[in-house]
Design an enzyme around this catalytic site. Structure first.
Site, PDB file in Angstrom:
ATOM      1  N   HIS A 102       0.827  -1.216   0.000  1.00 18.54           N
ATOM      2  CA  HIS A 102       0.000   0.000   0.000  1.00 18.54           C
ATOM      3  C   HIS A 102       0.863   1.269   0.000  1.00 18.54           C
ATOM      4  O   HIS A 102       0.328   2.373  -0.011  1.00 18.54           O
ATOM      5  CB  HIS A 102      -0.935   0.025   1.220  1.00 18.54           C
ATOM      6  CG  HIS A 102      -1.955  -1.074   1.203  1.00 18.54           C
ATOM      7  ND1 HIS A 102      -2.815  -1.262   0.148  1.00 18.54           N
ATOM      8  CD2 HIS A 102      -2.234  -2.063   2.090  1.00 18.54           C
ATOM      9  CE1 HIS A 102      -3.592  -2.312   0.396  1.00 18.54           C
ATOM     10  NE2 HIS A 102      -3.249  -2.833   1.567  1.00 18.54           N
ATOM     11  N   ASP A 159      -4.533 -13.066   2.912  1.00 23.90           N
ATOM     12  CA  ASP A 159      -5.770 -12.705   3.604  1.00 23.90           C
ATOM     13  C   ASP A 159      -7.014 -13.027   2.788  1.00 23.90           C
ATOM     14  O   ASP A 159      -8.101 -12.624   3.142  1.00 23.90           O
ATOM     15  CB  ASP A 159      -5.738 -11.236   4.045  1.00 23.90           C
ATOM     16  CG  ASP A 159      -4.913 -10.372   3.143  1.00 23.90           C
ATOM     17  OD1 ASP A 159      -4.618 -10.804   2.009  1.00 23.90           O
ATOM     18  OD2 ASP A 159      -4.557  -9.250   3.541  1.00 23.90           O
TER      19      ASP A 159
END
Lengths: 454, 558
Positions: free
Chosen positions: A112, A240
């Site tokens: 990110h 995830d």
């Protein structure tokens, strides 16, 4: 020339002494059970696996990618530099033929983190994969690179860094941005005007299973990679998508991850997110290592796993098929799209946007200007202003010259940097130059009147 | 007075040590099939003119288990594995004859799949029919919960009452299922023969009038009472190199960094003492070609020794890897590296003319002067050793680290000196040290430093404690001792518990006087967080009495 090696390189750096905060998902415990599982399994003793020690990435390795405010040291602590350095160690081992592929099981994660770094967003400060990619380009002369981001969150940082780069194919599939952080990564985000079609995003409906993700892999990712012919394939291996992850809502299994990895066959995989520390990570990480090393993973399963978890619902498959078809179309027409954009625009492209830093609660306003050049991907100018940063509010200006820029663009960009630096008043706090063709990175401080070279 | 006896492959060495002096040294050829006799013969000579009751300690370092394994003479043993999810060991041919049981335990010690009693009963029938007298039962994560291993062993013994069963948790508390399986298997397979040896040697020594404790040197450089070794025979493997390292340690005893070079006839062993601490291998000793959980020193063996044969291949000079006999200067048949040194140093080791004659044969073939050949040979030997030493340091630096501070603090360590051990050390170590730009250390007692190392090595004990406050349990390795803890158990409590257990075990082994030399080699604390709240803590505590020398040792006068 590269010699053939049969070994899979592994950097295991759990950073047992680093956390964002004591109860934060990105904490010391995150890879603890993974360590227990890997160590107890004894997989590192197998002849197929060779373990490497990470190193500290140089500041220059980070300067190739990021504009850090107020400086690199403030954003890249020792943990970040070791995580990035872990990827670099594997890059070297791969390029010198010591390993056939490698997995950097490192934290903190990075996907990110964007070009401009005012603080931590999405648990990330420094983007490990681009640091490795730019190192590979400078040290080994690689040009065409593919990054496949399989984290459940959109890899918006990596996308930002390669948005205007037609030589880096970035493919991300992730849970639909309308339902999950960072809220981006929609199918219509397909790259900057001069790099159309080399950014591809597949938003997955919540609940997508092994079958659904493997459908995207088979029908989009693998054919596109085949067509793009990258010199190296990097996997941003977030974990995830797992059916037990507490921060997302997907239904991927450990064996599904192993299958995905086996099919994708990345040269280097780098761990990203994955916060189901106890019920997913130990098994998923084992699965990825086994698949990369060509070890039979048929006996790997989560204690509560059931076969039917892998099946996909037909409505979801139909939705995925539509997205895949649309993106294949964009990818196949990418050259026409770039030519059309070039023709239609004036001498530059400009876009303004707001960027939010969830972890550090910073608000950034950014204006990006890309020079429209007929001969090269064009150089990039970024003006950025942040409010709420720990180090105080800052306004910066950045000049970035891509590796494949033409001589005229590079000249212009260097002149612009010099001219901006000479301005008598103080238009910004810091001025940055990223001169990738010369591998030179400068930062000028308007207050102290000092220039620093990384 | 202390006695140390190191039974090596070629020679058995012995020393008699008393208050700063070595009173006697003995070197005799080892008779491989009759180790007891070799030991007794050396002991007899050491005891000449000494009163038996003055001997306060005898330490043996023996190759018995190593030899058994090398010769494939271990006992036929049934290996039962409880692997749970993970590697597909059935298809990996890990142990060709292993039996696989249902059942699984996870990293928190939770049972995720039950044992199948019927299945074990059936396998017991097969084991009985196949005539196994020993068995090993090993489960994944048995170091976190040993109940499956215990239950399976119980069922086996119900069915086959005279079956000896070794359980995985008894041999190692470290996380590594494969190494634990290897260790448990070879422990079961060598236990009987080791017990026979231990009984014989004890009765021989007692008959000889020795009433002192008899200790055994372990691969990790520490000793344990012979009695304690009965259940851990594999810990005695590679005690030969451990004896040499402890010898070097005893002769130097400071905080400097040494490379221990033990040059034997056909091989040389290299080991590191980093800032005064002997370096242990990160992966454990190799048993039967596989990594085990036996802690041993990081020793690198190379096929090059003082007696390696020198040959001219037609193009190059070749050293070894074979040995035709002793060096020419000691009456051997061919030129050796020892002759090269002897020639260059004017006959300091043995017959100058024999060395010159033997080297002459090769040098004429090679068309070079004898001196030139001798110099080349010494350069080759020191060159190979120097290259291996550099590799060893590199391997150590590249060993994985899991914390930021380990990576930041692992400065480059350089060798301060080369410590020569073994008879041929004096010939090569000074040149080697010169090449590596460090000091050379060759002691008058270097040739028997291995036996000295055995005589003065102190006992070592190492324990691992795992505490899980969410589950409210603790688990201690080795004895499989488990118990309950409260939710409020803290790191300090865990350390206290580990220390109490260490003191208890040291007391049981009769080495209570060393219990206060403990150090914590692992102190891990993790919060267990579910959602955003802490619901427990995990502690991993490692405590040990590290390798060192006993209190009676006061150094050696050269």
């Amino acid at each position: 020339m590269k010699k053939k090696s049969e070994k899979t390189g592994l950097v295991f750096f759990p950073a047992f002494d680093w956390a964002i905060s004591p109860t934060h998902p990105e904490r010391e415990e995150r890879l603890l059970y993974t360590r227990d599982q890997l160590f107890e399994e004894g997989i590192m003793d197998l002849p197929q696996i060779v373990q490497y020690q990470p190193r500290l990435a140089e500041l220059k390795d980070i300067a190739r990618v990021h504009f850090c405010v107020p400086d690199i040291e403030a954003q890249a602590g020792e943990a970040h530099r070791i995580a990035a350095g872990g990827a670099l160690v594997l890059a070297d081992a791969f390029m010198t033929g010591k390993i056939k592929n490698g997995f950097a099981l490192i934290r903190p994660p990075g996907h990110h983190a964007m070009r401009v770094v005012h603080g931590n967003r999405g648990f990330c400060n420094i983007n490990n994969e681009p640091v490795m990619v730019e190192y590979l380009r400078q040290k080994y002369g690689l040009q065409r690179i593919a990054i496949v981001d399989t984290d459940v969150h959109h890899g918006d940082g990596t996308q930002d860094i390669y948005w205007h780069d037609p030589d880096v194919l970035f493919i991300s599939f992730h849970q639909d941005g309308r339902t999950l952080y960072p809220g981006s990564g929609f199918a219509d985000e397909t790259g900057g005007p001069l790099a159309q079609g080399t950014t591809l995003n597949v938003p997955l409906p919540p609940g997508t299973t092994d079958e659904g993700i493997l459908f995207v892999l088979d029908n989009l990712v693998l054919p596109v990679l085949e067509e793009f012919q990258p010199e190296i394939v990097v996997n941003s291996a977030g974990q995830d998508n797992h059916y037990t992850d507490p921060l997302a809502n997907m239904s991927f299994s450990a064996r599904g991850y192993a299958r995905l990895n086996e099919k994708l066959a990345p040269d280097i995989a780098v761990l990203e997110g994955g916060y189901s520390v106890e019920t997913a990570l130990p098994y998923v990480n084992m699965g990825i290592i086994m698949a990369m090393a060509g070890i039979d993973y048929s006996n790997l399963y989560e204690p509560d796993y059931k076969e039917e978890y892998s099946k996909e619902n037909p409505a979801r498959l139909k939705q995925l098929a539509e997205t895949v078809q649309r993106l294949n179309y964009v990818f196949s027409r990418r050259q026409e799209l770039v030519a059309a954009a070039r023709k239609k625009a004036d001498s530059f492209f400009r876009k303004s946007r707001y960027i939010s830093y969830d972890t550090d609660q910073i608000h950034e306003q950014q204006t990006e200007t890309l020079i429209n050049c007929p001969d090269c991907p064009g150089y990039l100018l970024i003006e950025s202003e942040a409010v709420g940063a720990r180090q105080g509010d800052a306004k910066i200006f950045c000049v970035s010259i891509p590796l494949r820029s033409c001589r005229r663009c590079r000249r212009e960009a260097l002149d612009l940097y010099a001219k901006t630096r000479r301005q008598p008043y103080e238009p910004y706090h810091y001025l940055y130059l990223q001169d990738r063709p010369a591998d030179v990175y400068l930062q000028y401080d308007y207050i102290t009147k000092k220039e620093r070279a990384y | 007075m202390l006695i140390g006896i190191d039974v090596g492959g070629t020679f058995t060495d012995g020393v008699l040590y008393h208050e700063g002096s070595i009173l006697n040294t003995v070197k005799k050829p080892t008779v491989a099939r009759k180790l007891q006799e070799s030991i007794i013969a050396v002991l007899e000579e050491l005891l000449r003119g000494v009163k038996e009751k003055e001997i306060s300690r005898v330490v043996l370092s023996t190759t018995l288990v190593t030899n058994l394994l090398a010769a494939g003479q271990e006992e036929k043993t049934a290996l039962l594995l409880i692997p749970g999810p993970g590697l597909n060991l059935r298809r990996m041919n890990f142990f060709p004859s292993a039996y696989f049981l249902k059942g699984a335990i996870d990293f928190r010690g939770r049972i995720t799949e039950p044992l199948d009693r019927e299945e074990i009963v059936e396998i017991a029938g097969q084991i009985k029919a196949a005539g196994f007298r020993t068995a090993a039962v090993v489960g994944k994560f048995s170091c976190r919960n040993s109940s499956h291993e215990r239950q399976a062993a119980e069922i086996l013994q119900e069915r086959i009452p005279d079956l000896r069963v070794v359980k995985g948790f008894q041999v190692s508390g470290q996380l590594n299922f494969l190494r634990r399986a290897v260790t448990a298997y070879y422990t079961a397979a060598t236990m009987d023969k080791w017990k026979g040896f231990a009984t014989d040697i004890t009765s021989a020594l007692r008959k000889r009038g020795l009433v002192c404790p008899i200790d055994i040197l372990k691969a990790d450089g520490g000793t344990m009472p012979l009695e304690a070794s009965l259940s851990h025979p594999c810990e005695t493997v590679f005690s030969g190199p451990a004896a040499s390292v402890m010898g070097a340690f005893a002769l130097t005893r400071d905080n400097r960094t040494s490379v221990v070079v033990d040059i034997g006839g056909t091989t040389s062993d290299l080991a590191l003492i980093l800032q005064g601490q002997p370096l242990h291998a990160s992966k454990g000793a190799i048993l039967g070609g596989r990594y085990s959980s036996i802690r041993s020193f990081a020793v690198r063996s190379i096929a090059l020794g003082g007696d390696s044969a020198i040959r001219w291949t037609g193009k190059d000079i070749e050293l070894g890897p074979d040995r035709l006999g002793p060096a020419a200067c000691f009456g051997g048949p061919a030129a050796t590296p020892t002759d090269a040194v002897n020639y260059l140093e004017g006959g300091i080791l043995g017959s100058l003319s024999s060395s010159e004659e033997a080297l002459g044969k090769v040098s004429r073939q090679a068309g070079m002067a004898v001196k030139e050949l001798a110099e080349s040979v010494v350069a080759m030997v020191t060159g190979r050793l120097a290259a291996e030493i550099k590799e060893m340091f590199k391997a150590w630096e590249q060993e994985p680290a899991y914390r930021i501070w380990e990576i930041i603090n692992k400065q480059k360590v350089k060798a301060d000196r080369i410590v020569g051990i073994g008879a041929a050390a004096g010939a090569f170590v000074p040149a080697l040290a010169g090449r590596l730009n460090c000091e050379s250390f060759v002691h008058a007692y270097s040739p028997v430093a291995n036996a000295l190392g055995a005589a003065v090595a102190r006992p070592t004990v190492s324990l691992l404690l795992h505490v899980d406050t969410e589950n409210g349990t603790y688990h201690l390795d080795r004895e499989g001792l488990a118990g309950e803890v409260s939710y409020h158990f803290r790191l300090e409590d865990a350390k206290k518990l580990a220390l109490q257990q260490l003191q208890r075990i040291a007391g049981l082994r009769g080495i209570g006087q060393y219990a206060d030399r403990y150090e914590f080699f692992r102190e891990e604390q993790f919060n267990i967080i579910r959602g955003w709240t802490t619901c427990g803590k995990l502690f991993d505590i490692g405590i040990q009495i590290a390798p060192g020398v006993i209190d009676e040792f006061k150094g050696v006068q050269a």
